[in-house]
Scaffold this active site. Structure first.
Site, short mmCIF file in Angstrom:
data_model
loop_
_atom_site.label_atom_id
_atom_site.label_comp_id
_atom_site.label_asym_id
_atom_site.label_seq_id
_atom_site.Cartn_x
_atom_site.Cartn_y
_atom_site.Cartn_z
N GLU A 291 0.83 -1.20 0.00
CA GLU A 291 0.00 0.00 0.00
C GLU A 291 0.87 1.26 0.00
OE1 GLU A 291 -4.17 -0.72 1.94
OE2 GLU A 291 -3.18 0.79 3.12
N HIS B 38 7.14 -27.09 -1.15
CA HIS B 38 6.45 -28.20 -1.81
C HIS B 38 5.32 -27.71 -2.71
CE1 HIS B 38 8.50 -31.31 0.69
NE2 HIS B 38 8.71 -30.22 1.42
N LYS C 115 -13.96 0.69 -4.11
CA LYS C 115 -15.04 1.12 -3.22
C LYS C 115 -16.08 1.92 -3.99
CE LYS C 115 -12.28 1.71 0.97
NZ LYS C 115 -11.75 2.71 1.89
O1 PA5 Z 1 -3.69 1.45 5.86
C1 PA5 Z 1 -4.81 1.90 5.69
O2 PA5 Z 1 -5.05 3.11 5.79
C2 PA5 Z 1 -5.96 0.99 5.37
O3 PA5 Z 1 -5.58 -0.32 5.22
C3 PA5 Z 1 -6.98 1.05 6.50
O4 PA5 Z 1 -6.38 0.63 7.68
C4 PA5 Z 1 -8.19 0.19 6.19
O5 PA5 Z 1 -8.74 0.57 4.96
C5 PA5 Z 1 -9.26 0.35 7.27
O6 PA5 Z 1 -9.60 1.68 7.42
P1 PA5 Z 1 -10.35 2.19 8.70
O7 PA5 Z 1 -9.49 1.98 9.89
O8 PA5 Z 1 -10.59 3.64 8.42
O9 PA5 Z 1 -11.64 1.41 8.80
#
Ligand code: PA5
Length: 443
Positions: free
Chosen positions: A280, A301, A415
């Site tokens: 990310e 394996h 989303k």
């Molecule tokens: O790293 C990030 O920002 C995302 O992976 C969030 O943690 C994830 O989308 C969950 O978001 P939130 O904590 O707002 O529900």
């Protein structure tokens, strides 16, 4: 506490290229320190190891209240709001838990109808509490899970007792979860504004479930603090510099995939957490290594064949836990019918280490190089150190790559489509557009 070994990383070494990378890493380090790089509003994670010490008592008190009274703690969250605590808990708890331990069950990290139904049935006879975690307070997956299991809890024990059993970890002022928590009077923990989801394991996001699982969170923070101090050094001796240099060097030499490899299955979720952290953070602007993971020897394996002889575009980063927490001996037998007596003066861990050494050499011969990260042992302090090491390395690496390591604009695309397809109020135009698009595709 941790050492990066590059003996299996390069066939030949190019000192000029290495130096150029070290210079870029040092520059990135200065950028982090000055706090003037892209996404620098999200550097709060740097100081968490020390800052969070003042919250340890409150977190431990709440964790104790929940874990002493109940059979199950439901931890509701997704992405950065669940992977960190799951990683720490799985790496530090015994494989098979005893009756006294509270069971930590994660939910809200996918949209499985079967999982939710099975969990609902499983909780029927259990006393349970909930820690709902969402920084934005609006993420669909955990919101669905929270609505469901809050209702179940209220139905089971009544709204007043349910209120005592629900803890919300969220933003200090905004989001639907914050509004709900204030309205209902839930105990809350704050996720600081300047800490992004995937860097939040050392806030209450990670620490509360970890403490509820009976893990020493102070030791976790101490380990992270030790890493912070060690990684402050601005020279190639810095272990994060070594790791970042090697992965960029390999990336510049056509290695597009980095596989995090663990020989201790307890580290499976450290690898999942790492994949989110790096994937990310770096996967943007058509750049970045693709992050994958595998557990050896199990996956030797399956994926082992590809790693040895498939397309030559990957390298491995191995987490090597030097000392197991418990030795396990291979016993000799009189008959030796299985022919294994030659192993009988060895421990299982010795065999695991020989498998690792053999694999390192075989993969190097097959042009799948390896960076080895040696970690002394698996305890809270070492895990705290390791997590901070990866966070710091990721920030350095992202700046060397020339991207913002602290945002995640690409996560929104799915989303938007999902909300349009679900006909979420406010998405009317998108709904019309997407339905037209689907119609045209089918025609
Ligand atoms: O790293 C990030 O920002 C995302 O992976 C969030 O943690 C994830 O989308 C969950 O978001 P939130 O904590 O707002 O529900």
């Amino acid at each position: 506490m941790l050492n990066v070994d590059l003996s299996y990383a390069f066939k030949t070494r190019d000192e000029k290229k290495e130096q150029a990378l070290f210079d870029a890493i040092k520059k990135a380090h200065h950028t982090i320190e000055r706090g003037d790089g892209a996404g620098s509003d999200f550097l709060g994670w740097l100081d968490l190891p020390n800052q969070m010490l003042s919250d340890v008592n409150r977190i431990n008190d709440v964790a104790k209240r929940l874990s002493e009274k109940h059979d199950v703690l439901l931890v509701i969250g997704i992405g950065g709001s669940y992977l960190g605590s799951k990683a720490v808990i799985e790496s530090l708890k015994p494989y098979f838990s005893t009756d006294q331990d509270i069971e930590i069950i994660f939910v809200g990290h996918h949209i499985s109808s079967d999982y939710m139904s099975d969990l609902k049935a499983y909780l029927k006879e259990k006393s349970f509490a909930i820690n709902v975690i969402s920084k934005s307070g609006t993420t669909t997956e955990p919101a669905i899970a929270f609505r469901t299991f809050k209702a179940l809890l209220e139905e089971k024990v009544g709204p007043q007792e349910a209120k005592n059993r629900i803890v919300a970890t969220t933003d200090q002022s905004k989001g639907a979860l914050k509004t709900l928590a204030d309205e209902k009077g839930y105990e809350t923990f704050v996720i600081p504004d300047d800490v992004g989801g995937r860097y939040s394991v050392l806030t209450a996001v990670g620490l509360l479930p970890v403490a509820a699982a009976g893990i020493d969170i102070e030791a976790l923070l101490t380990g992270a603090q030790k890493a912070k101090e060690a990684l402050n050094e601005k020279s190639p001796k810095n272990q994060a510099y070594q790791y970042v240099m090697a992965r960029h060097y390999l990336y510049q030499h056509e290695k597009m995939i980095e596989m995090l490899i663990y020989y201790e299955p307890k580290l499976k979720f450290v690898a999942e957490w790492w994949k989110q952290l790096f994937g990310e953070s770096e996967g943007k602007e058509n750049k970045g290594l693709f992050n994958a993971s595998a557990g050896f020897t199990t996956d030797l394996h399956s994926l082992g064949q590809y790693i040895q002889e498939g397309h030559r575009h990957l390298f491995e980063t191995i987490i090597n836990i030097k000392q197991p927490n418990q030795d396990f001996n291979i016993e000799p037998t009189k008959e030796d019918l299985d022919g294994l007596n030659y192993l009988s003066d060895m421990t299982v861990d010795t065999i695991n280490k020989k498998a690792m050494q053999g694999t390192l050499l075989a993969h190097m011969d097959g042009d799948a190089p390896s960076i080895v990260i040696d970690v002394e042992r698996l305890d809270a302090e070492h895990i705290g150190y390791l997590l901070y090491f990866f966070e710091f390395s990721c920030a350095l690496s992202g700046y060397v790559l020339g991207i913002n390591p602290f945002d995640q604009p690409g996560v929104e695309a799915y989303k938007k489509n999902m909300f349009a397809l679900l006909k979420k109020p406010g998405f009317e135009n998108e709904t019309k557009a997407i339905l037209n698009r689907i119609k045209k595709t089918r025609e």
